[in-house]
Design a protein around this motif. Structure first.
Motif, PDB file in Angstrom:
ATOM      1  N   PRO A  89       0.812  -1.229   0.000  1.00 17.37           N
ATOM      2  CA  PRO A  89       0.000   0.000   0.000  1.00 17.37           C
ATOM      3  C   PRO A  89       0.841   1.273   0.000  1.00 17.37           C
ATOM      4  N   ALA A  90       1.920   1.273   0.792  1.00 14.76           N
ATOM      5  CA  ALA A  90       2.759   2.470   0.868  1.00 14.76           C
ATOM      6  C   ALA A  90       3.446   2.752  -0.467  1.00 14.76           C
ATOM      7  N   GLU A  91       3.924   1.708  -1.118  1.00 15.43           N
ATOM      8  CA  GLU A  91       4.626   1.903  -2.386  1.00 15.43           C
ATOM      9  C   GLU A  91       3.675   2.264  -3.523  1.00 15.43           C
ATOM     10  N   VAL A  92       2.409   1.854  -3.403  1.00 19.15           N
ATOM     11  CA  VAL A  92       1.431   2.198  -4.425  1.00 19.15           C
ATOM     12  C   VAL A  92       1.052   3.672  -4.354  1.00 19.15           C
ATOM     13  N   VAL A  93       0.824   4.174  -3.129  1.00 23.28           N
ATOM     14  CA  VAL A  93       0.368   5.566  -2.994  1.00 23.28           C
ATOM     15  C   VAL A  93       1.520   6.562  -3.011  1.00 23.28           C
ATOM     16  N   ARG A  94       2.736   6.104  -2.740  1.00 20.98           N
ATOM     17  CA  ARG A  94       3.864   7.043  -2.630  1.00 20.98           C
ATOM     18  C   ARG A  94       4.116   7.839  -3.905  1.00 20.98           C
ATOM     19  N   PRO A  95       4.049   7.250  -5.102  1.00 20.38           N
ATOM     20  CA  PRO A  95       4.329   8.055  -6.299  1.00 20.38           C
ATOM     21  C   PRO A  95       3.186   8.974  -6.721  1.00 20.38           C
ATOM     22  N   ILE A  96       2.015   8.841  -6.088  1.00 17.79           N
ATOM     23  CA  ILE A  96       0.863   9.648  -6.501  1.00 17.79           C
ATOM     24  C   ILE A  96       1.031  11.072  -5.984  1.00 17.79           C
ATOM     25  N   PRO A  97       1.087  12.065  -6.866  1.00 13.59           N
ATOM     26  CA  PRO A  97       1.262  13.451  -6.396  1.00 13.59           C
ATOM     27  C   PRO A  97      -0.012  13.958  -5.739  1.00 13.59           C
ATOM     28  N   PRO A  98       0.133  14.860  -4.772  1.00 11.92           N
ATOM     29  CA  PRO A  98      -1.062  15.391  -4.100  1.00 11.92           C
ATOM     30  C   PRO A  98      -2.066  16.021  -5.062  1.00 11.92           C
ATOM     31  N   LEU A  99      -1.581  16.681  -6.118  1.00 11.63           N
ATOM     32  CA  LEU A  99      -2.492  17.312  -7.068  1.00 11.63           C
ATOM     33  C   LEU A  99      -3.418  16.291  -7.722  1.00 11.63           C
ATOM     34  N   LEU A 104     -10.554  13.595  -5.832  1.00 10.65           N
ATOM     35  CA  LEU A 104     -11.073  12.615  -4.887  1.00 10.65           C
ATOM     36  C   LEU A 104     -11.306  13.239  -3.510  1.00 10.65           C
ATOM     37  N   PHE A 105     -10.384  14.088  -3.069  1.00 10.71           N
ATOM     38  CA  PHE A 105     -10.532  14.718  -1.759  1.00 10.71           C
ATOM     39  C   PHE A 105     -11.764  15.627  -1.733  1.00 10.71           C
ATOM     40  N   LEU A 118      -6.039  17.171   5.191  1.00 18.08           N
ATOM     41  CA  LEU A 118      -5.744  15.782   4.829  1.00 18.08           C
ATOM     42  C   LEU A 118      -4.786  15.696   3.640  1.00 18.08           C
ATOM     43  N   LEU A 119      -4.876  16.652   2.720  1.00 16.90           N
ATOM     44  CA  LEU A 119      -3.949  16.645   1.588  1.00 16.90           C
ATOM     45  C   LEU A 119      -2.515  16.852   2.071  1.00 16.90           C
ATOM     46  N   ILE A 120      -2.330  17.777   3.011  1.00 20.02           N
ATOM     47  CA  ILE A 120      -1.010  17.996   3.600  1.00 20.02           C
ATOM     48  C   ILE A 120      -0.590  16.776   4.412  1.00 20.02           C
ATOM     49  N   PHE A 121      -1.522  16.243   5.194  1.00 17.47           N
ATOM     50  CA  PHE A 121      -1.253  15.062   6.021  1.00 17.47           C
ATOM     51  C   PHE A 121      -0.773  13.888   5.169  1.00 17.47           C
ATOM     52  N   TYR A 122      -1.434  13.644   4.064  1.00 22.39           N
ATOM     53  CA  TYR A 122      -1.093  12.511   3.190  1.00 22.39           C
ATOM     54  C   TYR A 122       0.355  12.577   2.726  1.00 22.39           C
ATOM     55  N   TYR A 123       0.766  13.747   2.250  1.00 21.57           N
ATOM     56  CA  TYR A 123       2.101  13.862   1.662  1.00 21.57           C
ATOM     57  C   TYR A 123       3.192  13.809   2.731  1.00 21.57           C
ATOM     58  N   VAL A 124       2.960  14.505   3.844  1.00 23.93           N
ATOM     59  CA  VAL A 124       3.971  14.554   4.903  1.00 23.93           C
ATOM     60  C   VAL A 124       4.096  13.188   5.584  1.00 23.93           C
ATOM     61  N   LEU A 125       2.990  12.488   5.749  1.00 19.27           N
ATOM     62  CA  LEU A 125       3.010  11.173   6.392  1.00 19.27           C
ATOM     63  C   LEU A 125       3.994  10.230   5.708  1.00 19.27           C
ATOM     64  N   LEU A 126       3.956  10.184   4.387  1.00 18.04           N
ATOM     65  CA  LEU A 126       4.828   9.272   3.654  1.00 18.04           C
ATOM     66  C   LEU A 126       6.301   9.626   3.862  1.00 18.04           C
ATOM     67  N   ILE A 127       6.605  10.915   3.852  1.00 19.55           N
ATOM     68  CA  ILE A 127       7.991  11.353   4.023  1.00 19.55           C
ATOM     69  C   ILE A 127       8.514  10.991   5.409  1.00 19.55           C
ATOM     70  N   ILE A 184       3.041  22.237  -0.806  1.00 12.16           N
ATOM     71  CA  ILE A 184       1.726  21.867  -1.331  1.00 12.16           C
ATOM     72  C   ILE A 184       0.607  22.679  -0.679  1.00 12.16           C
ATOM     73  N   LEU A 185       0.992  23.723   0.052  1.00  9.94           N
ATOM     74  CA  LEU A 185      -0.016  24.580   0.669  1.00  9.94           C
ATOM     75  C   LEU A 185      -0.936  25.181  -0.390  1.00  9.94           C
ATOM     76  N   VAL A 186      -0.350  25.685  -1.464  1.00  6.55           N
ATOM     77  CA  VAL A 186      -1.161  26.279  -2.535  1.00  6.55           C
ATOM     78  C   VAL A 186      -2.081  25.221  -3.125  1.00  6.55           C
ATOM     79  N   ALA A 187      -1.548  24.001  -3.309  1.00 14.48           N
ATOM     80  CA  ALA A 187      -2.372  22.919  -3.867  1.00 14.48           C
ATOM     81  C   ALA A 187      -3.542  22.608  -2.943  1.00 14.48           C
ATOM     82  N   SER A 188      -3.290  22.589  -1.640  1.00 14.09           N
ATOM     83  CA  SER A 188      -4.375  22.283  -0.706  1.00 14.09           C
ATOM     84  C   SER A 188      -5.437  23.374  -0.729  1.00 14.09           C
ATOM     85  N   GLU A 189      -5.013  24.619  -0.963  1.00 15.57           N
ATOM     86  CA  GLU A 189      -5.979  25.706  -0.972  1.00 15.57           C
ATOM     87  C   GLU A 189      -6.635  25.888  -2.337  1.00 15.57           C
TER      88      GLU A 189
END
Length: 245
Positions: A89-99, A104-105, A118-127, A184-189
């Protein structure tokens, strides 16, 4: 090249018409707009209200991602079964960009604060998770065997050997994660709303107010600088033994 030389060349290029000001305004014009926005706000709202909204979103997503990312990373690095369960699961979602997840969000969580956080949470969690896992795996086996030979329990080994060994990479993950959260702040907004620095940048660009676009970008950059220096300060005190090597 000195930043002052770059700014001088930028100013000159704009003043003599090499670059259209609507595309690249002069630094002096950006500075004047910056001061005006500080005192009079943007879109009828204090700029500090926009800053506060963005900071609140970033901190909410970052803190939640740090807690879960460190916990999951420690478990993955220490227990092969946990790693085996989460690897795919981690390797599947890791390459997906937040944009790519924005539609879906919006569908799942609407255009309110939850989807932005949640968009910020998703990206930072993986890192944070990957850095923490790597830190756990970097713990020298000799240290673990030495602790075992002294009669240390698994909990003591984890607390006094593995976790301290992983701390340098955990702190690195937090610093990288904070930078990514702001990136990704701009992307989240993009998910809607009428406040936040991302909103300022996007709204100003829609109306070709390039000066305000640069002001928003500069403010995001300043937040990034402040947060990175704060985490670097924290890292020097948490991982104090690294300075003695």
């Amino acid at each position: 090249m000195s930043p002052m030389v770059i700014l001088a060349a930028w100013e000159l290029a704009t003043r003599i018409g090499l670059v259209r000001s609507v595309l690249l305004p002069a630094p002096s014009d950006v500075a004047r707009t910056f001061i005006d926005v500080l005192f009079h706000g943007y879109a009828g709202v204090s700029i500090f209200w926009h800053i506060g909204a963005s900071v609140a979103r970033v901190l909410a997503g970052f803190i939640a991602a740090a807690v879960f990312g460190i916990a999951i990373g420690l478990a993955r690095g220490r227990y092969s079964l946990v790693d085996a369960v989460l690897l795919v699961p981690a390797e599947v979602v890791r390459p997906i960009p937040p944009l790519g997840l924005i539609p879906l969000f919006i569908l799942w969580f609407g255009i309110g604060e939850v989807s932005k956080v949640l968009l910020i949470f998703y990206y930072v969690l993986l890192i944070v998770m990957l850095n923490t896992e790597s830190g756990v795996r970097s713990c020298p086996p000799d240290l673990i065997r030495a602790a075992q030979s002294q009669g240390a329990t698994p909990v003591q080994i984890f607390r006094y050997v593995i976790f301290p060994a992983a701390l340098p990479q955990i702190m690195t993950g937090l610093r990288v994660g904070m930078g990514s959260a702001l990136a990704i702040l701009v992307a989240s907004e993009l998910l809607g709303g009428d406040r936040g620095l991302g909103f300022v940048v996007l709204d100003a660009s829609n109306f070709f107010r390039t000066n305000e676009v640069f002001v928003g970008i500069v403010l995001i950059g300043l937040l990034g600088l402040i947060s990175d220096r704060a985490l670097n300060w924290l890292s020097r005190r948490v991982v104090h033994w690294e300075r003695k090597k």
